[in-house]
Design a protein around this motif. Structure first.
Motif, PDB file in Angstrom:
ATOM      1  N   LEU A  53      17.555  27.118  54.311  1.00 56.73           N
ATOM      2  CA  LEU A  53      18.752  26.426  54.803  1.00 56.73           C
ATOM      3  C   LEU A  53      19.015  25.121  54.037  1.00 56.73           C
ATOM      4  O   LEU A  53      20.166  24.716  53.909  1.00 56.73           O
ATOM      5  CB  LEU A  53      18.647  26.160  56.305  1.00 56.73           C
ATOM      6  CG  LEU A  53      18.831  27.386  57.207  1.00 56.73           C
ATOM      7  CD1 LEU A  53      18.752  26.996  58.671  1.00 56.73           C
ATOM      8  CD2 LEU A  53      20.157  28.090  56.940  1.00 56.73           C
ATOM      9  N   GLY A  99       9.296  33.643  55.313  1.00 57.87           N
ATOM     10  CA  GLY A  99      10.172  32.470  55.122  1.00 57.87           C
ATOM     11  C   GLY A  99       9.414  31.299  54.504  1.00 57.87           C
ATOM     12  O   GLY A  99       8.215  31.159  54.685  1.00 57.87           O
ATOM     13  N   THR A 100      10.158  30.486  53.752  1.00 59.90           N
ATOM     14  CA  THR A 100       9.517  29.326  53.104  1.00 59.90           C
ATOM     15  C   THR A 100       9.890  28.018  53.784  1.00 59.90           C
ATOM     16  O   THR A 100       9.315  26.973  53.517  1.00 59.90           O
ATOM     17  CB  THR A 100       9.972  29.223  51.634  1.00 59.90           C
ATOM     18  OG1 THR A 100      11.399  29.077  51.627  1.00 59.90           O
ATOM     19  CG2 THR A 100       9.568  30.427  50.830  1.00 59.90           C
ATOM     20  N   GLY A 101      10.919  28.077  54.655  1.00 63.35           N
ATOM     21  CA  GLY A 101      11.381  26.842  55.294  1.00 63.35           C
ATOM     22  C   GLY A 101      12.311  26.047  54.380  1.00 63.35           C
ATOM     23  O   GLY A 101      12.702  24.926  54.692  1.00 63.35           O
ATOM     24  N   TYR A 114      15.631  36.410  62.599  1.00 60.59           N
ATOM     25  CA  TYR A 114      15.496  35.775  63.914  1.00 60.59           C
ATOM     26  C   TYR A 114      16.230  36.543  65.023  1.00 60.59           C
ATOM     27  O   TYR A 114      16.588  35.970  66.037  1.00 60.59           O
ATOM     28  CB  TYR A 114      15.933  34.309  63.829  1.00 60.59           C
ATOM     29  CG  TYR A 114      15.068  33.565  62.829  1.00 60.59           C
ATOM     30  CD1 TYR A 114      13.754  33.258  63.150  1.00 60.59           C
ATOM     31  CD2 TYR A 114      15.538  33.251  61.555  1.00 60.59           C
ATOM     32  CE1 TYR A 114      12.924  32.629  62.225  1.00 60.59           C
ATOM     33  CE2 TYR A 114      14.721  32.618  60.624  1.00 60.59           C
ATOM     34  CZ  TYR A 114      13.417  32.313  60.959  1.00 60.59           C
ATOM     35  OH  TYR A 114      12.588  31.713  60.056  1.00 60.59           O
ATOM     36  N   ASP A 167      24.603  36.214  65.102  1.00 58.93           N
ATOM     37  CA  ASP A 167      23.557  37.171  65.489  1.00 58.93           C
ATOM     38  C   ASP A 167      23.311  37.115  66.989  1.00 58.93           C
ATOM     39  O   ASP A 167      23.765  36.190  67.672  1.00 58.93           O
ATOM     40  CB  ASP A 167      22.262  36.900  64.706  1.00 58.93           C
ATOM     41  CG  ASP A 167      21.670  35.542  65.001  1.00 58.93           C
ATOM     42  OD1 ASP A 167      21.396  35.254  66.171  1.00 58.93           O
ATOM     43  OD2 ASP A 167      21.484  34.740  64.038  1.00 58.93           O
ATOM     44  N   VAL A 180      11.597  26.089  63.341  1.00 61.65           N
ATOM     45  CA  VAL A 180      11.492  25.971  64.798  1.00 61.65           C
ATOM     46  C   VAL A 180      10.203  26.681  65.223  1.00 61.65           C
ATOM     47  O   VAL A 180       9.411  26.137  65.983  1.00 61.65           O
ATOM     48  CB  VAL A 180      12.730  26.585  65.484  1.00 61.65           C
ATOM     49  CG1 VAL A 180      12.611  26.482  66.999  1.00 61.65           C
ATOM     50  CG2 VAL A 180      14.007  25.912  64.990  1.00 61.65           C
ATOM     51  N   SER A 236       8.442  32.335  61.263  1.00 64.43           N
ATOM     52  CA  SER A 236       9.025  32.147  59.936  1.00 64.43           C
ATOM     53  C   SER A 236       8.048  32.619  58.854  1.00 64.43           C
ATOM     54  O   SER A 236       8.427  33.312  57.922  1.00 64.43           O
ATOM     55  CB  SER A 236       9.379  30.679  59.735  1.00 64.43           C
ATOM     56  OG  SER A 236       9.512  30.411  58.377  1.00 64.43           O
ATOM     57  N   ASN A 268      18.360  35.393  57.334  1.00 65.26           N
ATOM     58  CA  ASN A 268      17.840  34.641  58.494  1.00 65.26           C
ATOM     59  C   ASN A 268      18.285  35.283  59.804  1.00 65.26           C
ATOM     60  O   ASN A 268      17.507  35.406  60.748  1.00 65.26           O
ATOM     61  CB  ASN A 268      18.371  33.205  58.475  1.00 65.26           C
ATOM     62  CG  ASN A 268      17.493  32.282  57.654  1.00 65.26           C
ATOM     63  OD1 ASN A 268      16.424  32.694  57.207  1.00 65.26           O
ATOM     64  ND2 ASN A 268      17.937  31.057  57.448  1.00 65.26           N
TER      65      ASN A 268
END
Ligand code: ADP
Length: 467
Positions: free
Chosen positions: A432, A427-429, A373, A397, A417, A422, A369
């Motif tokens: 996290l 990304g799959t969401g 990002y 980061d 966000v 994403s 991540n």
């Protein structure tokens, strides 16, 4: 009993006066008529007899008092105590006659009363404990509409003072019209009424299941209405979450499937004859199927972790080693964006108890991540700090950062966000959400420090020993 004593004293005094008067009268008669010596002796006998019977009378009086009056006095005292509510009072009499029977009876009566009161107090305590801790709000309204009882649950939910409600007419003090209507309906129909109400409380709105129950006595007499409030906000939230989840999953699956279907159809319609288009479309189809695959993998992973019997494979592991193994896996991704990926650790080895593969998954997610990002030429630093009984891992980061109000939401399933960013990065969401579950399964904590444009820092605290 003092009256009895006074009466006895008066009686004794009168008898004494009478005796003395009689003696004087007889003496006068003897003197006046100069009666002979024989009559004198008779007089003496009469006089002595009178005095003897006088003494016997007094003696008997005292005996009667101590035999009958005193025990009755004692028993009466006990009866008075019982009437006052002192059920521990007992009469003690050491005689074996009617007085003892009376004392025994009154003692039995006292014992029974004490037992009855004890039982009643116990029942009362149980009922009070039940009413106060039932986990729901209760109001009892009598047949004239006066509030007789409000329990702790109701006070806690509505944040009110009992004195504002007790002995008041319900519709004058209950601020919510819906509740007053419900009570009125129970009074009118004499039937149970159940309604789901959304009530504003201070700064939020909460859902309640409200039951209105008519209370009718054994002889069909109206006793009033009982109102029960169950707070079902959390249940509603869960229900909403479940609905959102299904909607989100469908949406997430629909996008790549639509894309794959569209490109396949175009290819079949003739586009496949052009080699360049064929290659371009096939690589898009491959990318979309990769997305589908990782989405399904993440979903399966999350459902496995959230299962009740989910077990970690706990072993002693060197966290330094683990991170040294993870960094090269992400080097390629970092290099593609010219991001400087650095690992700092002052101690080595750093042993903790944990599941090696699961913790690896946590750090791959977090570092992945951080790279995703962070714009090109940025920096990502992983720092391991050994602190006696626990360790801290900082993944920092220099990326886009997160708004303060978004921070608590990023651990929710499918929350992103920036959706486009994403999705573009694959990304799959769900990453996290999985990380949080795994850290908590290790009895650890995860924290985030971030502000937009300033980068983010994910801090994980893990106990060295916890099971
Ligand atoms: P995703 O697969 O979308 O990355 P995650 O659950 O891993 O899903 O993250 C949820 C959201 O949290 C992301 O969409 C992103 O908006 C935000 N996020 C996660 N990590 C970072 C980070 N290091 N910097 C900025 N935003 C982040």
């Amino acid at each position: 009993m003092n009256k009895f004593r006074t009466k006895l004293l008066i009686a004794v005094s009168i008898i004494a006066v009478l005796v003395v008067a009689l003696e004087i009268l007889f003496a006068q008669i003897f003197k006046t008529y100069e009666l002979n010596q024989m009559y004198g002796q008779i007089w003496w006998i009469i006089s002595i007899s009178i005095w003897v019977s006088f003494i016997i009378t007094i003696y008997l009086g005292i005996r009667i008092k101590s035999q009958y009056t005193k025990p009755i006095e004692k028993v009466t005292k006990v009866a008075i105590e019982l009437a006052k509510g002192n059920y521990r009072a007992r009469a003690s009499i050491d005689r074996r006659d009617e007085a003892e029977m009376l004392a025994t009876s009154i003692n039995m009566l006292a014992e029974n009363l004490q037992e009855l009161v004890r039982e009643q107090e116990m029942q009362q305590d149980r009922l009070t404990a039940l009413i106060e801790n039932i986990g729901a709000g209760l109001i009892l309204i009598d047949s004239r509409g006066t509030i007789n009882l409000v329990n702790k649950g109701f006070i806690d939910i509505f944040q009110v003072e009992p004195s504002d409600y007790l002995n008041k007419i319900y519709y004058q003090v209950i601020d919510y019209e819906e509740i007053s209507y419900l009570v009125a309906e129970v009074f009118r129909t004499e039937q149970k009424v159940k309604k789901q109400l959304l009530l504003p409380l201070a700064i939020e709105r909460r859902y309640f299941d409200v039951y209105g129950v008519p209370i009718i006595g054994t002889d069909n007499v109206w006793k009033g209405v009982l109102l029960v409030f169950h707070d079902i906000t959390e249940l509603k939230k869960l229900e909403q979450m479940r609905k959102d989840f299904v909607a989100n999953v469908s949406h997430e699956l629909k996008t790549p499937v639509t894309s794959i279907k569209g490109f396949t159809e175009t290819l079949l319609d003739g586009a496949m004859n052009n080699k360049e288009t064929l290659e371009a479309f096939l690589s898009i189809i491959l990318k979309e199927s990769d997305r589908l695959q990782s989405l399904i993998q993440d979903l399966l992973e999350l459902s496995k972790i959230e299962q009740q019997g989910f077990q970690l494979n706990i072993q002693k592991l060197d966290l330094h080693d683990l991170l040294v193994e993870v960094i090269p896996l992400l080097d390629g991704k970092a290099m593609a964006k010219d991001i400087k990926l650095e690992f700092i650790s002052l101690q080595e080895p750093v042993f903790i108890q944990g599941d090696f593969d699961r913790l690896k998954q946590v750090f791959i997610n977090l570092i992945g991540n951080a790279i995703t990002y962070t714009p090109e030429k940025g920096e990502v630093t992983v720092r391991l700090v050994d602190q006696s009984d626990h360790v801290m891992i900082h993944v920092k980061d220099s990326g886009v950062g997160i708004e303060k109000e978004e921070i608590p939401r990023i651990f929710e399933r499918f929350y992103r966000v920036d959706r486009a960013r994403s999705r573009n990065s694959g990304g799959t969401g769900l990453g996290l959400a999985i990380v949080k579950h795994l850290v908590e399964a290790h009895h650890g904590h995860i924290n985030v420090k971030s502000s937009p444009g300033q980068g983010s820092e994910f801090i994980i605290e893990l106990k060295k020993k916890w099971n």
